[in-house]
Design an enzyme around this catalytic site. Structure first.
Site, PDB file in Angstrom:
ATOM      1  N   GLY A   9      -4.700  30.837   7.496  1.00 36.23           N
ATOM      2  CA  GLY A   9      -5.022  29.477   7.068  1.00 36.23           C
ATOM      3  C   GLY A   9      -5.146  28.605   8.303  1.00 36.23           C
ATOM      4  O   GLY A   9      -5.744  29.018   9.290  1.00 36.23           O
ATOM      5  N   SER A  44      -4.307  36.490  10.968  1.00 35.89           N
ATOM      6  CA  SER A  44      -5.012  35.280  11.409  1.00 35.89           C
ATOM      7  C   SER A  44      -4.020  34.227  11.934  1.00 35.89           C
ATOM      8  O   SER A  44      -3.389  34.462  12.969  1.00 35.89           O
ATOM      9  CB  SER A  44      -5.871  34.777  10.244  1.00 35.89           C
ATOM     10  OG  SER A  44      -6.768  33.815  10.670  1.00 35.89           O
ATOM     11  N   ALA A  45      -3.814  33.110  11.253  1.00 38.60           N
ATOM     12  CA  ALA A  45      -2.844  32.112  11.728  1.00 38.60           C
ATOM     13  C   ALA A  45      -1.453  32.722  11.865  1.00 38.60           C
ATOM     14  O   ALA A  45      -0.702  32.409  12.790  1.00 38.60           O
ATOM     15  CB  ALA A  45      -2.805  30.919  10.771  1.00 38.60           C
ATOM     16  N   HIS A  74     -10.139  36.750  14.651  1.00 40.48           N
ATOM     17  CA  HIS A  74     -11.531  36.564  14.207  1.00 40.48           C
ATOM     18  C   HIS A  74     -12.456  36.441  15.410  1.00 40.48           C
ATOM     19  O   HIS A  74     -13.406  35.645  15.387  1.00 40.48           O
ATOM     20  CB  HIS A  74     -11.688  35.299  13.344  1.00 40.48           C
ATOM     21  CG  HIS A  74     -10.841  35.262  12.105  1.00 40.48           C
ATOM     22  ND1 HIS A  74     -11.147  35.972  10.972  1.00 40.48           N
ATOM     23  CD2 HIS A  74      -9.679  34.611  11.832  1.00 40.48           C
ATOM     24  CE1 HIS A  74     -10.221  35.726  10.040  1.00 40.48           C
ATOM     25  NE2 HIS A  74      -9.315  34.914  10.541  1.00 40.48           N
ATOM     26  N   GLU A 107     -12.351  41.184  13.728  1.00 38.80           N
ATOM     27  CA  GLU A 107     -11.961  41.462  12.339  1.00 38.80           C
ATOM     28  C   GLU A 107     -11.985  42.970  12.096  1.00 38.80           C
ATOM     29  O   GLU A 107     -13.030  43.613  12.282  1.00 38.80           O
ATOM     30  CB  GLU A 107     -12.897  40.733  11.378  1.00 38.80           C
ATOM     31  CG  GLU A 107     -12.767  39.220  11.502  1.00 38.80           C
ATOM     32  CD  GLU A 107     -13.733  38.459  10.609  1.00 38.80           C
ATOM     33  OE1 GLU A 107     -14.648  39.083  10.027  1.00 38.80           O
ATOM     34  OE2 GLU A 107     -13.568  37.227  10.494  1.00 38.80           O
TER      35      GLU A 107
END
Lengths: 234, 234
Positions: A90, A122-123, A159, A194
């Protein structure tokens, strides 16, 4: 002894949420019945409850239950007593702000040190680095600091995207942005595409997945690292 | 009475630096012989001197000389006495940090209020908004605040990019990021595509250039605004 999976993304194009990671997560979380989920990054502004429900659906496929960290009266204790921890993706600024607001950094570090299995996407991967300063996210909230867990001795760019040779867009490429980071900072930065992830077992950090990753060191040309590369000495 | 040009980008694909803006800048800076250039955003980490030289080359084509703000002993005085001001693009976090370090915000606001002609491109446009929280840049340095000039009563997203329907990348689109901003903030955000700019004359803010711009209001579907739209009441 650390036991972490640090993934570029939760979801591959054409796949469902966490799908490509589930076989590995079954092994990674084999001793955990319940995963404590940290929903604070709120992708698209989704609520903590909604985000936790989405994660529960995915983990149900490997027989794990999920409890959102936002539901505990004492989140520090919840982190320390967790059988497994997952921090979802997020907005990194929002995630980091909330971890500072709840003063959770030392609890998370202690949980990781004692070997609580951790998954970040991700985050949730960004925060395992030394700082969040190589995130792609928008600074929608102002955190009290950019310092993060330092569970690995470098920074990540999840990413990671290669420059598009056909683009007519004049905004900076990802590589240019990371090079700008190195004008002011010495820390190595790993561009994690990714489908790539890092596996951390104790002091050993290994690049996993089918793709290469792009390593940026201050003052040097970036290099491509093969899957299986040991990154412990970065 | 404010007199500002706030551009999405300094350079269009296939064009040279500031080329598409120069005919307008000749008029905008008609009463200025010398432009004070703020080079602090340092695109790609270029030095203040190198950046100023690049800008000098462009402004020489319309007969203007350029002096870098970093060369003045008293930068506040330099801003207040400037005949024209240009803030170039690069990294907004670095630009904002440097403007705080030199305590230049009030001087810049005063110069704008008294009508000193201003040009901003990209990061130099971001700082004309209420906050830098809708920048695309990487947080490579930690500024003491995200608050910026507030010379316009909303925020900008320069280099605005539409979602790519053919992309297999799972990172957030620009629209998703701006919607996340609106989970925590009420401020309108204008997505300004490359080739668009805002013209500010006194209290009147007008969208210029050939393209539409995308306006994001909290809790509403984004709308496309035609060139020529008056944005003063946002």
């Amino acid at each position: 002894m650390k036991k972490m999976i640090i993934a570029s993304t939760s979801t591959l194009h054409g796949g469902t949420y966490l799908e490509y990671l589930l076989p590995m997560l079954e092994h990674h979380f084999s001793n955990a019945k319940t995963i404590v989920f940290i929903p604070f990054a709120r992708p698209g502004g989704i609520s903590h409850d909604e985000y936790t429900a989405k994660v529960s659906d995915a983990f149900a496929k490997i027989g794990k239950s999920v409890v959102g960290l936002h539901t505990f009266a004492d989140p520090k204790q919840a982190v320390m007593e967790a059988e497994g921890i997952f921090t979802g993706g997020g907005n990194t600024f929002q995630l980091v702000s909330q971890l500072y607001a709840l003063d959770l950094w030392d609890s998370l570090r202690a949980a990781l040190e004692k070997g609580t299995p951790y998954l970040g996407c991700s985050a949730g991967s960004n925060i395992t680095g030394v700082s969040m300063q190589t995130t792609n996210d928008m600074p929608i909230v102002y955190p009290p600091s950019f310092q993060t867990l330092g569970a690995i001795p470098f920074n990540l760019n999840p990413h990671y995207l290669d420059p598009d040779a056909n683009s007519t867009h004049m905004g900076e490429t990802r590589e240019t942005r990371i090079k700008e980071f190195h004008v002011y900072n010495r820390l190595p930065v790993l561009g994690l595409r990714e489908g790539s992830w890092l596996e951390v077992h104790g002091g050993t950090i290994t690049l996993r997945g089918a793709l290469t990753a792009r390593l940026f060191l201050q003052g040097q040309e970036p290099v491509e690292l093969e899957s299986g590369t040991n990154l412990s000495d970065l």
